[in-house]
Design a protein around this motif. Sequence first.
Motif, PDB file in Angstrom:
ATOM      1  N   ARG A 215      47.765  38.720  25.760  1.00 46.10           N
ATOM      2  CA  ARG A 215      48.274  39.604  26.814  1.00 46.10           C
ATOM      3  C   ARG A 215      47.432  39.463  28.071  1.00 46.10           C
ATOM      4  N   MET A 216      48.109  39.384  29.230  1.00 46.15           N
ATOM      5  CA  MET A 216      47.426  39.288  30.510  1.00 46.15           C
ATOM      6  C   MET A 216      47.337  40.674  31.134  1.00 46.15           C
ATOM      7  N   ILE A 217      46.111  41.123  31.408  1.00 45.04           N
ATOM      8  CA  ILE A 217      45.855  42.467  31.913  1.00 45.04           C
ATOM      9  C   ILE A 217      45.446  42.395  33.381  1.00 45.04           C
ATOM     10  N   ASP A 218      46.095  43.187  34.213  1.00 43.01           N
ATOM     11  CA  ASP A 218      45.790  43.269  35.640  1.00 43.01           C
ATOM     12  C   ASP A 218      44.513  44.081  35.826  1.00 43.01           C
ATOM     13  N   LEU A 219      43.490  43.485  36.464  1.00 47.80           N
ATOM     14  CA  LEU A 219      42.213  44.178  36.675  1.00 47.80           C
ATOM     15  C   LEU A 219      42.184  44.981  37.967  1.00 47.80           C
ATOM     16  N   GLY A 220      43.242  44.878  38.773  1.00 45.33           N
ATOM     17  CA  GLY A 220      43.286  45.645  40.011  1.00 45.33           C
ATOM     18  C   GLY A 220      42.415  45.060  41.095  1.00 45.33           C
ATOM     19  N   THR A 221      42.074  45.875  42.088  1.00 46.18           N
ATOM     20  CA  THR A 221      41.263  45.449  43.224  1.00 46.18           C
ATOM     21  C   THR A 221      40.302  46.559  43.629  1.00 46.18           C
ATOM     22  N   LEU A 222      39.517  46.282  44.661  1.00 43.20           N
ATOM     23  CA  LEU A 222      38.622  47.282  45.250  1.00 43.20           C
ATOM     24  C   LEU A 222      39.283  48.018  46.410  1.00 43.20           C
ATOM     25  N   GLY A 223      40.608  47.928  46.475  1.00 42.35           N
ATOM     26  CA  GLY A 223      41.340  48.644  47.517  1.00 42.35           C
ATOM     27  C   GLY A 223      42.259  47.772  48.338  1.00 42.35           C
ATOM     28  N   PHE A 230      36.232  35.054  38.457  1.00 45.45           N
ATOM     29  CA  PHE A 230      35.697  33.698  38.361  1.00 45.45           C
ATOM     30  C   PHE A 230      34.782  33.490  37.160  1.00 45.45           C
ATOM     31  N   GLY A 231      34.257  34.560  36.580  1.00 47.09           N
ATOM     32  CA  GLY A 231      33.325  34.398  35.474  1.00 47.09           C
ATOM     33  C   GLY A 231      33.393  35.534  34.479  1.00 47.09           C
ATOM     34  N   ILE A 232      33.039  35.234  33.217  1.00 42.15           N
ATOM     35  CA  ILE A 232      32.979  36.255  32.164  1.00 42.15           C
ATOM     36  C   ILE A 232      31.877  35.872  31.190  1.00 42.15           C
ATOM     37  N   ASN A 233      31.081  36.841  30.745  1.00 39.21           N
ATOM     38  CA  ASN A 233      30.044  36.556  29.751  1.00 39.21           C
ATOM     39  C   ASN A 233      30.527  36.956  28.357  1.00 39.21           C
ATOM     40  N   ASP A 234      29.670  36.778  27.371  1.00 34.91           N
ATOM     41  CA  ASP A 234      30.077  37.054  25.996  1.00 34.91           C
ATOM     42  C   ASP A 234      30.152  38.546  25.679  1.00 34.91           C
ATOM     43  N   LYS A 235      29.718  39.394  26.602  1.00 31.48           N
ATOM     44  CA  LYS A 235      29.875  40.840  26.455  1.00 31.48           C
ATOM     45  C   LYS A 235      31.195  41.329  27.047  1.00 31.48           C
ATOM     46  N   GLY A 236      31.940  40.420  27.651  1.00 35.59           N
ATOM     47  CA  GLY A 236      33.203  40.793  28.281  1.00 35.59           C
ATOM     48  C   GLY A 236      33.053  41.318  29.688  1.00 35.59           C
ATOM     49  N   GLU A 237      31.862  41.172  30.280  1.00 37.53           N
ATOM     50  CA  GLU A 237      31.654  41.575  31.674  1.00 37.53           C
ATOM     51  C   GLU A 237      32.198  40.475  32.589  1.00 37.53           C
ATOM     52  N   ILE A 238      32.939  40.890  33.608  1.00 39.14           N
ATOM     53  CA  ILE A 238      33.691  39.962  34.450  1.00 39.14           C
ATOM     54  C   ILE A 238      33.223  40.080  35.895  1.00 39.14           C
ATOM     55  N   VAL A 239      33.151  38.945  36.584  1.00 46.20           N
ATOM     56  CA  VAL A 239      32.774  38.965  37.998  1.00 46.20           C
ATOM     57  C   VAL A 239      33.796  38.187  38.818  1.00 46.20           C
ATOM     58  N   GLY A 240      33.847  38.524  40.097  1.00 42.51           N
ATOM     59  CA  GLY A 240      34.772  37.840  40.993  1.00 42.51           C
ATOM     60  C   GLY A 240      34.681  38.378  42.401  1.00 42.51           C
ATOM     61  N   GLU A 241      35.820  38.363  43.068  1.00 40.96           N
ATOM     62  CA  GLU A 241      35.908  38.771  44.467  1.00 40.96           C
ATOM     63  C   GLU A 241      37.153  39.623  44.654  1.00 40.96           C
ATOM     64  N   SER A 242      37.038  40.633  45.506  1.00 37.81           N
ATOM     65  CA  SER A 242      38.199  41.475  45.799  1.00 37.81           C
ATOM     66  C   SER A 242      38.231  41.841  47.279  1.00 37.81           C
ATOM     67  N   ALA A 243      39.440  41.890  47.817  1.00 42.63           N
ATOM     68  CA  ALA A 243      39.619  42.397  49.174  1.00 42.63           C
ATOM     69  C   ALA A 243      39.375  43.902  49.173  1.00 42.63           C
ATOM     70  N   MET A 244      38.812  44.384  50.280  1.00 41.80           N
ATOM     71  CA  MET A 244      38.580  45.808  50.442  1.00 41.80           C
ATOM     72  C   MET A 244      39.793  46.443  51.134  1.00 41.80           C
ATOM     73  N   LYS A 245      39.738  47.750  51.294  1.00 45.62           N
ATOM     74  CA  LYS A 245      40.834  48.461  51.944  1.00 45.62           C
ATOM     75  C   LYS A 245      41.099  47.860  53.320  1.00 45.62           C
ATOM     76  N   ASP A 246      42.361  47.728  53.676  1.00 39.31           N
ATOM     77  CA  ASP A 246      42.834  47.122  54.930  1.00 39.31           C
ATOM     78  C   ASP A 246      42.625  45.614  54.963  1.00 39.31           C
ATOM     79  N   ASN A 247      42.100  45.040  53.862  1.00 38.76           N
ATOM     80  CA  ASN A 247      41.919  43.588  53.744  1.00 38.76           C
ATOM     81  C   ASN A 247      41.058  42.991  54.854  1.00 38.76           C
ATOM     82  N   ASN A 248      40.146  43.780  55.395  1.00 38.15           N
ATOM     83  CA  ASN A 248      39.299  43.291  56.487  1.00 38.15           C
ATOM     84  C   ASN A 248      37.955  42.762  55.988  1.00 38.15           C
ATOM     85  N   ALA A 249      37.736  42.803  54.693  1.00 41.60           N
ATOM     86  CA  ALA A 249      36.508  42.284  54.101  1.00 41.60           C
ATOM     87  C   ALA A 249      36.765  42.014  52.625  1.00 41.60           C
TER      88      ALA A 249
END
Length: 349
Positions: A215-223, A230-249
Amino acid sequence: MKFPFQISCEVQARSIQPRLFIFVLRALLTVLSIPSFAATWTITDLGTLGGTFSEAHGINNLGQIVGFSGTKGDHAQHAFRYKNGAMIDLSNSAVAVNSAIDINETGQIVGYTAAFGGDRLLPFLYQDGVMTTLNVLSGRAWSINDAGAVVGEALIGPNSETRAFLYKGSAIKELGTLGGATSGATAINNDGQIVGVSALHGDSNSHAFLYVKDRMIDLGTLGGSYSSAFGINDKGEIVGESAMKDNNASHAFLYSGNRMRDIGTLGGSIARAFAINNAGQVVGISNIPTDSRTRAFLYSDGAMIDLNSLPSVKKAGWFLSNAFAINSAGQIVGSGNINGFEHAFLLTP
Protein backbone atom coordinates in the motif's frame (compact mmCIF):
# COMPACT_ATOMS: atom_id res chain seq x y z
CA MET A 1 42.54 28.32 68.65
CA LYS A 2 40.96 29.52 65.38
CA PHE A 3 41.17 33.11 64.41
CA PRO A 4 37.99 34.72 63.06
CA PHE A 5 39.31 34.92 59.51
CA GLN A 6 40.07 31.15 59.59
CA ILE A 7 36.51 30.34 60.64
CA SER A 8 35.20 32.69 57.95
CA CYS A 9 37.33 30.98 55.29
CA GLU A 10 36.20 27.48 56.35
CA VAL A 11 32.52 28.48 56.24
CA GLN A 12 33.04 30.10 52.86
CA ALA A 13 34.81 26.98 51.56
CA ARG A 14 31.99 24.71 52.77
CA SER A 15 29.43 26.94 51.04
CA ILE A 16 31.48 27.00 47.82
CA GLN A 17 31.79 23.20 47.56
CA PRO A 18 28.11 22.49 46.71
CA ARG A 19 28.08 25.38 44.25
CA LEU A 20 31.34 24.14 42.73
CA PHE A 21 29.84 20.65 42.38
CA ILE A 22 26.77 22.07 40.64
CA PHE A 23 29.00 24.14 38.34
CA VAL A 24 31.12 21.09 37.44
CA LEU A 25 27.99 18.98 36.93
CA ARG A 26 26.49 21.58 34.64
CA ALA A 27 29.74 21.81 32.69
CA LEU A 28 29.86 18.04 32.34
CA LEU A 29 26.26 17.89 31.15
CA THR A 30 27.04 20.62 28.65
CA VAL A 31 29.95 18.60 27.28
CA LEU A 32 27.82 15.47 27.09
CA SER A 33 25.12 17.36 25.20
CA ILE A 34 27.46 18.76 22.54
CA PRO A 35 26.17 17.48 19.19
CA SER A 36 28.09 14.68 17.49
CA PHE A 37 29.21 17.03 14.73
CA ALA A 38 31.50 18.75 17.26
CA ALA A 39 33.95 15.87 16.83
CA THR A 40 37.20 16.19 14.90
CA TRP A 41 36.68 15.36 11.23
CA THR A 42 38.94 14.15 8.44
CA ILE A 43 38.16 14.98 4.81
CA THR A 44 39.38 12.82 1.93
CA ASP A 45 39.45 13.77 -1.75
CA LEU A 46 38.36 10.61 -3.61
CA GLY A 47 39.86 11.89 -6.85
CA THR A 48 38.58 10.97 -10.32
CA LEU A 49 38.86 8.34 -13.04
CA GLY A 50 41.13 10.66 -14.98
CA GLY A 51 38.72 13.50 -15.66
CA THR A 52 38.09 16.76 -13.87
CA PHE A 53 34.93 15.91 -11.90
CA SER A 54 33.41 13.27 -9.63
CA GLU A 55 30.51 12.84 -7.18
CA ALA A 56 29.96 10.26 -4.41
CA HIS A 57 26.35 9.19 -3.88
CA GLY A 58 26.38 6.10 -1.68
CA ILE A 59 28.36 4.53 1.18
CA ASN A 60 27.85 1.28 3.07
CA ASN A 61 28.85 0.44 6.63
CA LEU A 62 32.13 -1.09 5.39
CA GLY A 63 33.14 2.31 4.04
CA GLN A 64 32.79 1.30 0.37
CA ILE A 65 31.67 4.28 -1.72
CA VAL A 66 29.99 4.58 -5.11
CA GLY A 67 29.36 7.46 -7.47
CA PHE A 68 30.43 8.72 -10.87
CA SER A 69 33.43 10.45 -12.39
CA GLY A 70 34.65 11.95 -15.61
CA THR A 71 37.13 9.83 -17.56
CA LYS A 72 40.31 11.15 -19.14
CA GLY A 73 39.54 14.30 -21.09
CA ASP A 74 36.00 14.19 -19.67
CA HIS A 75 34.99 12.20 -22.76
CA ALA A 76 32.61 10.03 -20.70
CA GLN A 77 31.06 9.71 -17.25
CA HIS A 78 31.60 6.36 -15.56
CA ALA A 79 30.28 4.72 -12.41
CA PHE A 80 32.90 4.00 -9.75
CA ARG A 81 33.43 2.09 -6.54
CA TYR A 82 35.94 3.47 -4.04
CA LYS A 83 37.49 0.82 -1.82
CA ASN A 84 40.73 0.63 0.17
CA GLY A 85 41.86 4.04 -1.07
CA ALA A 86 41.36 3.31 -4.78
CA MET A 87 38.68 4.37 -7.28
CA ILE A 88 37.63 1.53 -9.61
CA ASP A 89 35.85 2.05 -12.93
CA LEU A 90 32.65 -0.03 -13.10
CA SER A 91 31.52 1.01 -16.56
CA ASN A 92 30.22 -1.58 -19.02
CA SER A 93 31.61 0.36 -21.99
CA ALA A 94 34.34 2.90 -22.62
CA VAL A 95 31.85 5.26 -24.26
CA ALA A 96 28.91 4.62 -21.94
CA VAL A 97 27.59 7.28 -19.58
CA ASN A 98 26.64 5.79 -16.24
CA SER A 99 26.28 6.57 -12.55
CA ALA A 100 26.42 4.39 -9.42
CA ILE A 101 23.98 5.60 -6.77
CA ASP A 102 23.81 3.06 -3.91
CA ILE A 103 25.72 0.09 -2.47
CA ASN A 104 24.58 -2.48 0.10
CA GLU A 105 26.56 -4.42 2.71
CA THR A 106 27.29 -7.30 0.31
CA GLY A 107 28.75 -4.95 -2.29
CA GLN A 108 25.86 -4.99 -4.75
CA ILE A 109 25.57 -1.66 -6.56
CA VAL A 110 22.72 0.04 -8.40
CA GLY A 111 22.47 3.06 -10.65
CA TYR A 112 21.72 3.88 -14.26
CA THR A 113 23.50 3.74 -17.58
CA ALA A 114 23.09 4.91 -21.13
CA ALA A 115 24.11 1.77 -23.01
CA PHE A 116 26.82 2.33 -25.62
CA GLY A 117 26.57 6.09 -25.23
CA GLY A 118 22.92 6.31 -26.22
CA ASP A 119 20.32 8.66 -24.78
CA ARG A 120 18.09 5.95 -23.25
CA LEU A 121 18.86 5.52 -19.55
CA LEU A 122 18.52 2.03 -18.07
CA PRO A 123 18.63 0.95 -14.41
CA PHE A 124 21.45 -1.45 -13.59
CA LEU A 125 22.48 -3.92 -10.91
CA TYR A 126 26.23 -4.49 -10.55
CA GLN A 127 27.48 -7.60 -8.79
CA ASP A 128 30.41 -10.01 -9.12
CA GLY A 129 32.06 -7.69 -11.62
CA VAL A 130 29.12 -7.62 -14.02
CA MET A 131 26.75 -4.72 -14.78
CA THR A 132 23.29 -6.02 -15.71
CA THR A 133 20.60 -3.68 -17.01
CA LEU A 134 16.98 -4.27 -16.00
CA ASN A 135 14.45 -5.14 -18.67
CA VAL A 136 12.51 -1.88 -18.96
CA LEU A 137 12.09 0.73 -21.70
CA SER A 138 13.96 3.33 -19.67
CA GLY A 139 14.60 4.21 -16.05
CA ARG A 140 16.91 4.62 -13.07
CA ALA A 141 17.68 2.48 -10.00
CA TRP A 142 18.11 4.59 -6.87
CA SER A 143 18.48 2.23 -3.91
CA ILE A 144 19.23 -1.36 -2.87
CA ASN A 145 18.83 -3.03 0.54
CA ASP A 146 20.95 -5.80 2.03
CA ALA A 147 18.61 -8.49 0.67
CA GLY A 148 19.25 -7.24 -2.86
CA ALA A 149 15.84 -5.62 -3.39
CA VAL A 150 16.14 -2.68 -5.81
CA VAL A 151 13.86 0.34 -6.21
CA GLY A 152 13.72 3.14 -8.71
CA GLU A 153 11.64 4.57 -11.52
CA ALA A 154 10.96 3.22 -15.00
CA LEU A 155 8.63 3.52 -17.98
CA ILE A 156 6.37 0.66 -16.95
CA GLY A 157 2.96 2.31 -16.52
CA PRO A 158 0.00 1.08 -18.63
CA ASN A 159 0.61 3.94 -21.05
CA SER A 160 4.41 3.91 -20.64
CA GLU A 161 4.30 6.43 -17.77
CA THR A 162 7.18 6.66 -15.32
CA ARG A 163 6.32 4.54 -12.28
CA ALA A 164 8.01 3.50 -9.04
CA PHE A 165 9.26 -0.09 -9.20
CA LEU A 166 10.57 -2.85 -6.97
CA TYR A 167 12.98 -5.38 -8.49
CA LYS A 168 13.39 -8.53 -6.43
CA GLY A 169 14.77 -11.80 -7.67
CA SER A 170 14.19 -11.43 -11.38
CA ALA A 171 10.81 -9.70 -11.44
CA ILE A 172 9.89 -6.02 -11.67
CA LYS A 173 6.83 -4.92 -9.73
CA GLU A 174 5.10 -1.62 -10.38
CA LEU A 175 4.14 0.14 -7.13
CA GLY A 176 1.39 2.37 -8.47
CA THR A 177 0.73 6.01 -7.60
CA LEU A 178 -1.17 8.27 -5.20
CA GLY A 179 -3.76 8.87 -7.90
CA GLY A 180 -1.72 10.62 -10.56
CA ALA A 181 0.01 9.30 -13.65
CA THR A 182 3.61 9.11 -12.41
CA SER A 183 5.69 8.05 -9.42
CA GLY A 184 9.26 7.18 -8.48
CA ALA A 185 10.83 5.19 -5.63
CA THR A 186 14.01 6.64 -4.13
CA ALA A 187 14.97 4.43 -1.15
CA ILE A 188 14.31 1.06 0.50
CA ASN A 189 15.29 -0.12 3.99
CA ASN A 190 16.09 -3.61 5.25
CA ASP A 191 12.46 -4.18 6.28
CA GLY A 192 11.37 -3.61 2.69
CA GLN A 193 9.74 -0.24 3.39
CA ILE A 194 9.97 2.01 0.31
CA VAL A 195 9.76 5.78 -0.05
CA GLY A 196 9.56 8.17 -2.96
CA VAL A 197 7.29 10.69 -4.65
CA SER A 198 4.06 10.39 -6.60
CA ALA A 199 1.74 12.67 -8.51
CA LEU A 200 -1.72 13.14 -7.01
CA HIS A 201 -5.00 12.95 -8.87
CA GLY A 202 -4.96 15.61 -11.61
CA ASP A 203 -1.12 15.56 -11.73
CA SER A 204 -0.77 19.16 -10.57
CA ASN A 205 0.72 18.26 -7.16
CA SER A 206 3.15 15.59 -5.96
CA HIS A 207 3.57 14.15 -2.45
CA ALA A 208 6.09 11.99 -0.65
CA PHE A 209 4.97 8.42 -0.06
CA LEU A 210 5.71 5.39 2.09
CA TYR A 211 5.02 2.03 0.47
CA VAL A 212 4.44 -0.77 2.98
CA LYS A 213 2.37 -3.98 2.89
CA ASP A 214 1.46 -3.40 -0.78
CA ARG A 215 0.00 0.00 0.00
CA MET A 216 1.21 3.49 -0.91
CA ILE A 217 0.65 6.00 1.91
CA ASP A 218 0.57 9.77 1.33
CA LEU A 219 2.93 11.48 3.82
CA GLY A 220 1.51 14.94 3.17
CA THR A 221 3.53 18.16 3.21
CA LEU A 222 4.69 20.97 5.49
CA GLY A 223 1.93 23.19 4.12
CA GLY A 224 2.77 23.51 0.44
CA SER A 225 1.71 21.58 -2.63
CA TYR A 226 4.84 19.45 -3.04
CA SER A 227 6.92 17.00 -1.05
CA SER A 228 9.34 14.18 -1.86
CA ALA A 229 10.97 11.51 0.29
CA PHE A 230 14.60 10.63 -0.45
CA GLY A 231 15.77 8.43 2.42
CA ILE A 232 14.60 5.93 5.05
CA ASN A 233 16.50 4.12 7.81
CA ASP A 234 15.81 0.73 9.36
CA LYS A 235 13.72 2.37 12.10
CA GLY A 236 11.29 3.65 9.48
CA GLU A 237 12.36 7.29 9.89
CA ILE A 238 12.00 9.15 6.59
CA VAL A 239 13.67 12.29 5.27
CA GLY A 240 13.06 14.51 2.28
CA GLU A 241 11.93 17.93 1.16
CA SER A 242 8.61 19.74 1.33
CA ALA A 243 7.25 23.03 0.06
CA MET A 244 6.11 25.41 2.77
CA LYS A 245 2.86 27.37 2.87
CA ASP A 246 2.38 29.51 -0.28
CA ASN A 247 5.14 27.41 -1.93
CA ASN A 248 7.65 30.23 -1.45
CA ALA A 249 10.23 28.02 0.27
CA SER A 250 11.11 24.36 0.71
CA HIS A 251 12.45 22.82 3.91
CA ALA A 252 14.01 19.51 4.83
CA PHE A 253 11.72 17.21 6.80
CA LEU A 254 11.98 14.24 9.13
CA TYR A 255 8.95 11.96 9.22
CA SER A 256 8.52 9.67 12.23
CA GLY A 257 5.67 8.65 14.48
CA ASN A 258 3.18 9.40 11.69
CA ARG A 259 4.22 13.05 11.71
CA MET A 260 6.21 15.20 9.29
CA ARG A 261 8.51 17.54 11.18
CA ASP A 262 10.25 20.60 9.72
CA ILE A 263 13.99 20.43 10.43
CA GLY A 264 14.56 23.78 8.76
CA THR A 265 17.32 25.19 6.57
CA LEU A 266 20.71 26.84 7.01
CA GLY A 267 18.90 30.17 6.94
CA GLY A 268 18.01 30.28 3.26
CA SER A 269 14.81 29.29 1.50
CA ILE A 270 15.86 25.81 0.34
CA ALA A 271 16.77 22.59 2.13
CA ARG A 272 16.60 18.97 1.00
CA ALA A 273 17.41 15.95 3.16
CA PHE A 274 18.82 13.02 1.18
CA ALA A 275 19.69 10.34 3.73
CA ILE A 276 19.34 9.26 7.37
CA ASN A 277 21.30 6.61 9.25
CA ASN A 278 20.01 4.40 12.06
CA ALA A 279 21.31 6.88 14.65
CA GLY A 280 18.97 9.52 13.23
CA GLN A 281 21.71 11.65 11.66
CA VAL A 282 20.54 13.38 8.47
CA VAL A 283 22.50 14.81 5.55
CA GLY A 284 21.45 16.97 2.64
CA ILE A 285 21.75 20.39 1.07
CA SER A 286 20.60 23.90 1.94
CA ASN A 287 21.54 27.52 1.32
CA ILE A 288 22.11 30.68 3.32
CA PRO A 289 20.42 34.08 2.87
CA THR A 290 23.48 35.71 1.31
CA ASP A 291 24.48 32.87 -1.03
CA SER A 292 22.27 30.88 -3.41
CA ARG A 293 24.79 28.04 -3.70
CA THR A 294 23.77 24.79 -2.05
CA ARG A 295 25.80 23.75 0.98
CA ALA A 296 26.18 20.29 2.49
CA PHE A 297 24.58 19.96 5.92
CA LEU A 298 24.47 17.53 8.80
CA TYR A 299 21.44 17.45 11.09
CA SER A 300 22.16 15.75 14.41
CA ASP A 301 20.80 16.04 17.95
CA GLY A 302 18.22 18.59 16.86
CA ALA A 303 20.61 21.00 15.15
CA MET A 304 21.61 21.60 11.53
CA ILE A 305 25.12 22.73 10.67
CA ASP A 306 26.85 23.77 7.48
CA LEU A 307 29.63 21.21 6.95
CA ASN A 308 31.71 24.02 5.49
CA SER A 309 32.00 25.42 9.01
CA LEU A 310 34.11 22.46 10.17
CA PRO A 311 37.73 23.53 10.79
CA SER A 312 39.17 20.59 8.85
CA VAL A 313 37.06 21.45 5.79
CA LYS A 314 38.10 25.10 5.92
CA LYS A 315 41.77 24.22 6.42
CA ALA A 316 41.76 21.85 3.44
CA GLY A 317 40.27 24.52 1.16
CA TRP A 318 37.02 22.72 0.31
CA PHE A 319 33.57 24.12 -0.41
CA LEU A 320 31.14 21.24 0.18
CA SER A 321 28.07 21.68 -1.98
CA ASN A 322 26.31 18.31 -1.62
CA ALA A 323 26.00 15.64 1.08
CA PHE A 324 24.25 12.60 -0.38
CA ALA A 325 24.73 9.71 2.07
CA ILE A 326 25.76 8.81 5.62
CA ASN A 327 26.56 5.40 7.11
CA SER A 328 26.24 4.01 10.63
CA ALA A 329 29.70 5.31 11.59
CA GLY A 330 28.66 8.84 10.64
CA GLN A 331 30.85 8.93 7.52
CA ILE A 332 29.42 11.32 4.93
CA VAL A 333 29.92 11.36 1.17
CA GLY A 334 29.03 13.91 -1.46
CA SER A 335 30.70 16.44 -3.71
CA GLY A 336 32.40 19.78 -3.34
CA ASN A 337 34.78 22.21 -4.94
CA ILE A 338 38.49 21.82 -4.34
CA ASN A 339 41.06 23.86 -6.31
CA GLY A 340 38.38 24.86 -8.80
CA PHE A 341 37.14 21.33 -9.55
CA GLU A 342 34.10 19.39 -8.34
CA HIS A 343 35.30 16.22 -6.62
CA ALA A 344 33.77 13.45 -4.56
CA PHE A 345 34.62 13.62 -0.86
CA LEU A 346 34.54 11.40 2.22
CA LEU A 347 34.09 13.14 5.57
CA THR A 348 34.95 10.93 8.56
CA PRO A 349 34.30 11.85 12.22
